[in-house]
Enzyme design. Sequence first.
Site, PDB file in Angstrom:
ATOM      1  N   LYS A   1       0.839  -1.217   0.000  1.00  0.00           N
ATOM      2  CA  LYS A   1       0.000   0.000   0.000  1.00  0.00           C
ATOM      3  C   LYS A   1       0.869   1.261   0.000  1.00  0.00           C
ATOM      4  O   LYS A   1       0.655   2.175  -0.783  1.00  0.00           O
ATOM      5  CB  LYS A   1      -0.890  -0.004   1.247  1.00  0.00           C
ATOM      6  N   ASN A   2       1.869   1.265   0.890  1.00  0.00           N
ATOM      7  CA  ASN A   2       2.644   2.499   1.060  1.00  0.00           C
ATOM      8  C   ASN A   2       3.658   2.740  -0.056  1.00  0.00           C
ATOM      9  O   ASN A   2       4.327   3.779  -0.073  1.00  0.00           O
ATOM     10  CB  ASN A   2       3.317   2.511   2.435  1.00  0.00           C
TER      11      ASN A   2
ATOM     12  N   ARG B   1      -4.425  10.359   4.036  1.00  0.00           N
ATOM     13  CA  ARG B   1      -3.293  11.220   4.345  1.00  0.00           C
ATOM     14  C   ARG B   1      -2.404  11.397   3.103  1.00  0.00           C
ATOM     15  O   ARG B   1      -1.822  12.450   2.860  1.00  0.00           O
ATOM     16  CB  ARG B   1      -2.494  10.565   5.482  1.00  0.00           C
TER      17      ARG B   1
ATOM     18  N   CYS C   1      -5.474   8.078   8.889  1.00  0.00           N
ATOM     19  CA  CYS C   1      -5.771   7.289  10.077  1.00  0.00           C
ATOM     20  C   CYS C   1      -5.783   8.126  11.343  1.00  0.00           C
ATOM     21  O   CYS C   1      -5.012   9.072  11.490  1.00  0.00           O
ATOM     22  CB  CYS C   1      -4.729   6.173  10.219  1.00  0.00           C
TER      23      CYS C   1
ATOM     24  N   ARG D   1      -0.984  14.754  13.234  1.00  0.00           N
ATOM     25  CA  ARG D   1      -0.181  14.479  12.039  1.00  0.00           C
ATOM     26  C   ARG D   1       0.116  15.800  11.330  1.00  0.00           C
ATOM     27  O   ARG D   1      -0.525  16.168  10.342  1.00  0.00           O
ATOM     28  CB  ARG D   1      -0.900  13.472  11.134  1.00  0.00           C
ATOM     29  N   PRO D   2       1.119  16.534  11.845  1.00  0.00           N
ATOM     30  CA  PRO D   2       1.446  17.841  11.266  1.00  0.00           C
ATOM     31  C   PRO D   2       2.020  17.724   9.852  1.00  0.00           C
ATOM     32  O   PRO D   2       2.458  16.630   9.456  1.00  0.00           O
ATOM     33  CB  PRO D   2       2.503  18.398  12.229  1.00  0.00           C
TER      34      PRO D   2
ATOM     35  N   ASP E   1       4.212  20.341   8.716  1.00  0.00           N
ATOM     36  CA  ASP E   1       5.208  21.419   8.658  1.00  0.00           C
ATOM     37  C   ASP E   1       6.438  21.066   7.806  1.00  0.00           C
ATOM     38  O   ASP E   1       6.983  21.921   7.099  1.00  0.00           O
ATOM     39  CB  ASP E   1       5.643  21.818  10.078  1.00  0.00           C
TER      40      ASP E   1
ATOM     41  N   ASP F   1       3.722   0.727  12.348  1.00  0.00           N
ATOM     42  CA  ASP F   1       2.542   0.071  11.773  1.00  0.00           C
ATOM     43  C   ASP F   1       2.386  -1.380  12.231  1.00  0.00           C
ATOM     44  O   ASP F   1       1.386  -2.019  11.920  1.00  0.00           O
ATOM     45  CB  ASP F   1       2.598   0.124  10.232  1.00  0.00           C
TER      46      ASP F   1
ATOM     47  N   ILE G   1       7.026   6.968  17.171  1.00  0.00           N
ATOM     48  CA  ILE G   1       6.652   7.665  15.931  1.00  0.00           C
ATOM     49  C   ILE G   1       5.345   8.437  16.102  1.00  0.00           C
ATOM     50  O   ILE G   1       5.286   9.640  15.826  1.00  0.00           O
ATOM     51  CB  ILE G   1       6.527   6.676  14.738  1.00  0.00           C
TER      52      ILE G   1
ATOM     53  N   ARG H   1      -9.038  -0.360   3.918  1.00  0.00           N
ATOM     54  CA  ARG H   1      -8.135   0.669   3.380  1.00  0.00           C
ATOM     55  C   ARG H   1      -6.780   0.075   3.004  1.00  0.00           C
ATOM     56  O   ARG H   1      -6.119   0.579   2.100  1.00  0.00           O
ATOM     57  CB  ARG H   1      -7.907   1.768   4.426  1.00  0.00           C
TER      58      ARG H   1
HETATM   59  C1  UD1 Z   1       3.855   7.031   6.713  1.00  0.00           C
HETATM   60  C2  UD1 Z   1       3.025   5.800   6.425  1.00  0.00           C
HETATM   61  C3  UD1 Z   1       2.440   5.246   7.696  1.00  0.00           C
HETATM   62  C4  UD1 Z   1       3.527   5.014   8.742  1.00  0.00           C
HETATM   63  C5  UD1 Z   1       4.399   6.256   8.909  1.00  0.00           C
HETATM   64  C6  UD1 Z   1       5.609   6.027   9.796  1.00  0.00           C
HETATM   65  C7  UD1 Z   1       2.152   6.088   4.180  1.00  0.00           C
HETATM   66  C8  UD1 Z   1       0.975   6.343   3.314  1.00  0.00           C
HETATM   67  N1  UD1 Z   1       1.959   6.141   5.501  1.00  0.00           N
HETATM   68  O1  UD1 Z   1       2.981   8.010   7.269  1.00  0.00           O
HETATM   69  O2  UD1 Z   1       1.793   4.013   7.383  1.00  0.00           O
HETATM   70  O3  UD1 Z   1       2.923   4.722   9.975  1.00  0.00           O
HETATM   71  O4  UD1 Z   1       4.892   6.705   7.630  1.00  0.00           O
HETATM   72  O5  UD1 Z   1       6.370   4.990   9.306  1.00  0.00           O
HETATM   73  O6  UD1 Z   1       3.232   5.804   3.696  1.00  0.00           O
HETATM   74  N2  UD1 Z   1       5.839  14.689  11.171  1.00  0.00           N
HETATM   75  C9  UD1 Z   1       5.983  16.026  11.504  1.00  0.00           C
HETATM   76  N3  UD1 Z   1       5.837  16.941  10.495  1.00  0.00           N
HETATM   77  C10 UD1 Z   1       5.558  16.590   9.210  1.00  0.00           C
HETATM   78  C11 UD1 Z   1       5.421  15.218   8.895  1.00  0.00           C
HETATM   79  C12 UD1 Z   1       5.567  14.285   9.912  1.00  0.00           C
HETATM   80  O7  UD1 Z   1       6.230  16.376  12.646  1.00  0.00           O
HETATM   81  O8  UD1 Z   1       5.460  17.485   8.346  1.00  0.00           O
HETATM   82  C13 UD1 Z   1       5.985  13.677  12.247  1.00  0.00           C
HETATM   83  C14 UD1 Z   1       4.741  12.809  12.480  1.00  0.00           C
HETATM   84  O9  UD1 Z   1       3.819  13.431  13.336  1.00  0.00           O
HETATM   85  C15 UD1 Z   1       5.338  11.566  13.079  1.00  0.00           C
HETATM   86  C16 UD1 Z   1       6.697  11.459  12.358  1.00  0.00           C
HETATM   87  O10 UD1 Z   1       6.971  12.742  11.837  1.00  0.00           O
HETATM   88  O11 UD1 Z   1       5.578  11.752  14.446  1.00  0.00           O
HETATM   89  C17 UD1 Z   1       6.734  10.457  11.257  1.00  0.00           C
HETATM   90  O12 UD1 Z   1       5.640  10.678  10.370  1.00  0.00           O
HETATM   91  P1  UD1 Z   1       5.759  10.338   8.819  1.00  0.00           P
HETATM   92  O13 UD1 Z   1       6.933   9.463   8.616  1.00  0.00           O
HETATM   93  O14 UD1 Z   1       5.678  11.600   8.052  1.00  0.00           O
HETATM   94  O15 UD1 Z   1       4.430   9.496   8.594  1.00  0.00           O
HETATM   95  P2  UD1 Z   1       3.463   9.542   7.343  1.00  0.00           P
HETATM   96  O16 UD1 Z   1       4.223   9.853   6.110  1.00  0.00           O
HETATM   97  O17 UD1 Z   1       2.256  10.335   7.673  1.00  0.00           O
END
Ligand code: UD1
Length: 421
Positions: free
Chosen positions: A24-25, A93, A117, A122-123, A125, A307, A329, A399
Amino acid sequence: MNKKKIIIYGPNKLSGDVKISGSKNSALPILFASILSKEDIKIKNIPNIEDINITIKILKNIGIKIIKNKNLLINAKYINNISFKYNLIKKIRASIWLIGPILIRCKKIKLNKPGGCNIGKRPIDMHIYALKSLGAKINYKNNKINIFIKKKLNSNIIKFPKISVGATITSILTSVLIPGITTIYNIAKEPEIIDTINFLNKIGAKIKKTNKNKLIIKGVKKLTGGTYKIIPDRIETGTYLIAGAISKSKITCYNTNPIFIKSIIKKLILSGAKIKIKKDFITLNMNNKKLKPVNIITNPYPGFPTDMQPQFTLLNSIALGKSYIKENIFPNRFLHIKELNKMGTNIKIKNNKIICIGVNKILGNNINATDLRSSACLILAGCIANGNTIINSIHHIYRGYENVLKKLTNIGAKIKILNNK
Ligand code: UD1
């Protein structure tokens, strides 16, 4: 696909063979990356899951041609409009990955902040930081993001303060067609990111992985068409291995790649499982042995994946002894725990730590699925629980797990869908 409630008749031993679907990812970013090319692209091993169906709807709504049979054919030569339907965007997302490609193709994009999810804050920034570094102009107010290019985008150096899968993908998708060299530091190195890079390189991008946490992207003028096969889903693989472990039985996952789940295998071995690995399959055998609890800390790849945290929480909850899982995470990814405790487990949460005291058996109850991976954990719990388990809001599971009820039934689960509304 809108089946809301299931009943599981337990307990049942889950054992047998499971064919693993495409990741999926990987499929999600690869679909969004395909917007960058104007030629025909064929994607093989695409999983038949809701997140992909939603992505296809989003892309078709803006004029992109997609045909999905066994493989997926996509051609993004024409983009007719870029007004996105919020009822679709908010569902996944991954829709944030529209930003880079649409900005490149159409010079502007307006988007509501994507959903996904329910696993805590889930910021975005770091996505915004990457886009700004490449010269995008951004207004971001009340969850509405307005992004545009004033003159042109410029290659640059991007240094992420923290590792993010999503922001790494955004930075790659935005920079492959910008002239010059973009260097990205502190990247996420999940197999799905490498898969996306391999796909982009196959259709003409010039992305170089270095040994360090760094990517060097040499902007190219255009991307071509091509055929690409997506890697197997490592989280689906891990989930079915857990099914075997908690049933104290034998499960073989085939069509998979054991290399991607080393950290999961390590923990399964510590829990008492015997593991046999070949190039594209993995067998777990618990031989009716008692489960041992394992301590885990979730981390970016190659660390233990968040995950798989809900599924391992279930394993620890029935392994006699005390154990902890530190969730690094998503520090609030705990919604499954209240539901497991309704089934008789003894799990406590302390800050970002899950503390399990293993119990002998769990009992069926009426429980609620809250997100994708918690659904997987709760379905497995229902399979091994004594008595009947009703799981509400089961739609989350569709999903990310292809044919999940059929795959589980094939290995011994007794599950019935209760309504179609
Ligand atoms: C992706 C995966 C999800 C997995 C996650 C962590 C997909 C579609 N989803 O989610 O299944 O659980 O990686 O392996 O591939 N963060 C910030 N700012 C940002 C972005 C992220 O602070 O702009 C933080 C998040 O809150 C979290 C950490 O960074 O604490 C990791 O998140 P991230 O790796 O970005 O997860 P996703 O890409 O949303």
